[in-house]
Design a protein around this motif. Structure first.
Motif, short mmCIF file in Angstrom:
data_model
loop_
_atom_site.label_atom_id
_atom_site.label_comp_id
_atom_site.label_asym_id
_atom_site.label_seq_id
_atom_site.Cartn_x
_atom_site.Cartn_y
_atom_site.Cartn_z
N LEU A 253 0.86 -1.18 0.00
CA LEU A 253 0.00 0.00 0.00
C LEU A 253 0.89 1.23 0.00
O LEU A 253 1.84 1.31 0.80
N ILE A 254 0.62 2.14 -0.90
CA ILE A 254 1.28 3.45 -0.86
C ILE A 254 0.22 4.42 -0.36
O ILE A 254 -0.71 4.78 -1.08
N ILE A 255 0.34 4.78 0.90
CA ILE A 255 -0.66 5.62 1.56
C ILE A 255 -0.04 7.01 1.69
O ILE A 255 1.05 7.15 2.26
N TYR A 256 -0.72 8.03 1.18
CA TYR A 256 -0.05 9.33 1.19
C TYR A 256 -1.05 10.47 1.23
O TYR A 256 -2.23 10.31 0.92
N ASP A 257 -0.53 11.63 1.62
CA ASP A 257 -1.24 12.89 1.42
C ASP A 257 -0.22 13.88 0.86
O ASP A 257 0.99 13.73 1.09
N THR A 258 -0.69 14.84 0.13
CA THR A 258 0.21 15.69 -0.64
C THR A 258 -0.31 17.12 -0.68
O THR A 258 -1.52 17.34 -0.73
N MET A 259 0.62 18.11 -0.61
CA MET A 259 0.19 19.51 -0.65
C MET A 259 0.11 20.03 -2.09
O MET A 259 -0.89 20.54 -2.54
N LYS A 282 -1.60 -0.77 -4.09
CA LYS A 282 -2.69 0.20 -4.20
C LYS A 282 -2.17 1.55 -3.78
O LYS A 282 -1.44 1.66 -2.78
N LEU A 283 -2.53 2.57 -4.56
CA LEU A 283 -2.21 3.95 -4.22
C LEU A 283 -3.40 4.53 -3.49
O LEU A 283 -4.51 4.57 -4.04
N LEU A 284 -3.20 4.95 -2.26
CA LEU A 284 -4.31 5.41 -1.43
C LEU A 284 -4.05 6.84 -0.97
O LEU A 284 -3.34 7.08 0.01
N ASN A 285 -4.58 7.78 -1.74
CA ASN A 285 -4.49 9.19 -1.37
C ASN A 285 -5.51 9.45 -0.28
O ASN A 285 -6.70 9.18 -0.45
N LEU A 286 -5.06 9.97 0.84
CA LEU A 286 -5.98 10.13 1.98
C LEU A 286 -7.04 11.20 1.74
O LEU A 286 -8.00 11.29 2.50
N LYS A 287 -6.87 12.00 0.70
CA LYS A 287 -7.96 12.94 0.36
C LYS A 287 -9.15 12.20 -0.26
O LYS A 287 -10.25 12.73 -0.31
N HIS A 288 -8.91 11.00 -0.72
CA HIS A 288 -9.97 10.26 -1.43
C HIS A 288 -10.28 8.90 -0.80
O HIS A 288 -11.14 8.18 -1.31
N ASN A 289 -9.58 8.53 0.24
CA ASN A 289 -9.79 7.22 0.85
C ASN A 289 -9.99 7.38 2.36
O ASN A 289 -9.14 7.96 3.04
N HIS A 290 -11.09 6.85 2.86
CA HIS A 290 -11.39 6.98 4.28
C HIS A 290 -10.46 6.08 5.10
O HIS A 290 -10.09 4.98 4.65
N ARG A 291 -10.12 6.54 6.29
CA ARG A 291 -9.18 5.78 7.12
C ARG A 291 -9.64 4.33 7.31
O ARG A 291 -8.82 3.40 7.35
#
Ligand code: FEO
Length: 398
Positions: A253-259, A282-291
């Motif tokens: 899992l690549i879990i990330y948030d980005t500015m 799986k790429l999991l951008n935390l802006k689009h994926n619930h914890r």
């Protein structure tokens, strides 16, 4: 809804909550149910109640079968308020001869509702209470997932009323596992396990072991949330055995948030490295994926590759939220890495690495920090990190 007979003279009398969308931090996009069960025997017995706003649904369902005042025993398998919220009103209504609960359950009821006058009867583990044609025995399942938790077993019916265990947050008009899509049901079960029970996996193994040792025969599992397992109880038992061993597969899992998409560019480059080595990810951008959806993916993932930009000398708030939640659920058997961009101080990668290590995640490679925006060389290093993590995934022994 109307009551549903699940076995001869045993009824589901619970309530459906189609609209709940957050369950103390767990997203419930398809709602949930609060299940309660009524056994009509010489001693009429109600197993569990429902969340307080749904009391009228429970009473309505019971009245379709019997006058609520004819209920003799109320069994409280678990005191969390989604099941006990209307216990005071139900006790006022039915005036039961006994309120049966675990010793810890009695303490929890007293600490929630402050009613020492209720007719408590402590169900000791293994104790049997005769209802007439049927008996009910009680399995202590302390910390699955509260100290008070227990399950009720009716041997004559081979019925396990399992409280929260084996449940799912899924509101449906159907009541049984064979009336819905089994794969979807198991996905809801996996999300429930990952978000409620993962940290108690050792205890889950002990309970499953004890059930096997006691030779308990189970034809039906009736949890307090979601569908009742009447055709596939062995499937959910096997799934709990599998999940509680926290077995992983070659999945990252690549879990990330980005500015400003610098950290995201790094995430894409790491993914490219994983692709080169043939590892699923799986790429999991935390802006689009619930914890809570991320945690469901964590259940069988072997690698947690975590990225955040640095903001105000720390990680981005969504990542702090994610890691706080994840740490509490204690995933095990993982390898991990950290990455992220920064402007001038760049603490996020170090902080993420420390949290991974606190979670006992093996971190074989140093994290990658990039100032402002990644250069082609930086992206090459990220891809290399992806390749190295792929090898670590393949080498990891559980
Ligand atoms: Fe569904 Fe722990 O309550």
């Amino acid at each position: 809804m109307r009551p549903v007979e699940i076995k001869k003279d045993i009824y589901w009398v619970g309530a459906l909550d189609w609209n709940v969308r957050d369950f103390h931090g767990y997203s419930t996009p398809k709602g949930t149910t609060y299940n309660a069960f009524l056994v009509v025997d010489e001693k009429v017995t109600l197993f569990d109640t429902v969340k307080k706003p749904f009391k009228n649904d429970l009473v309505h369902n019971i009245k379709k079968i019997i006058d609520p005042q004819k209920i003799d025993y109320l069994v409280v398998n678990h005191v969390e308020m989604d099941h006990s919220g209307c216990v005071p009103e139900m006790i006022d209504l039915i005036k039961p001869e006994k309120v049966i609960c675990s010793a810890m359950g009695k303490n929890a009821l007293l600490e929630h509702y402050h009613r020492p006058d209720w007719p408590y009867e402590i169900a000791d583990p293994g104790q049997t209470v005769n209802l007439g044609k049927r008996n009910v025995s009680f399995l202590e399942t302390r910390m699955l997932h509260w100290p008070d938790s227990m399950m009720s077993y009716i041997p004559e019916e081979r019925l396990l009323i399992s409280s929260d265990a084996f449940g799912q947050h899924w509101a449906t008009s159907e009541r049984f596992d064979d009336e819905v899509d089994l794969d979807e049901l198991l996905r809801h079960g996996a999300k429930y396990y990952a978000n409620i029970l993962m940290l108690y996996s050792g205890l889950v193994q002990k309970v499953l072991g004890a059930v096997e040792k006691m030779g308990i025969q189970i034809d039906m599992i009736a949890p307090d949330h979601g569908l009742i397992w009447r055709t596939h109880p062995q499937k959910i038992l096997a799934a709990y055995n599998h999940w509680s061993h926290q077995k992983t597969k070659e999945k990252a899992l690549i879990i990330y948030d980005t500015m400003w998409q610098s950290t995201e560019s790094m995430a894409f480059a790491i993914a490219d490295g994983l692709i080169q080595e043939g590892v699923d990810f799986k790429l999991l951008n935390l802006k689009h994926n619930h914890r809570s959806d991320v945690m469901t993916e964590v259940l069988d993932a072997r690698a947690l590759i975590i990225g955040s930009s640095t903001l105000n000398n720390g990680m981005l708030p969504a990542m702090a939220d994610m890691l706080c939640y994840m740490k509490g659920l204690r995933p095990s058997n993982k390898v991990g890495a950290a990455f992220g961009s920064f402007g001038w101080s760049g603490e996020a990668v170090k902080q993420i690495t420390e949290i991974l290590e606190e979670m006992k995640v093996k971190v074989p490679e140093p994290g990658i920090r990039v100032k402002y925006a990644p250069s082609p060389d930086d992206l090459t290093k990220c891809a290399e990190l992806g390749r190295k993590m792929a090898l670590a995934i393949k080498d990891h022994c559980e």
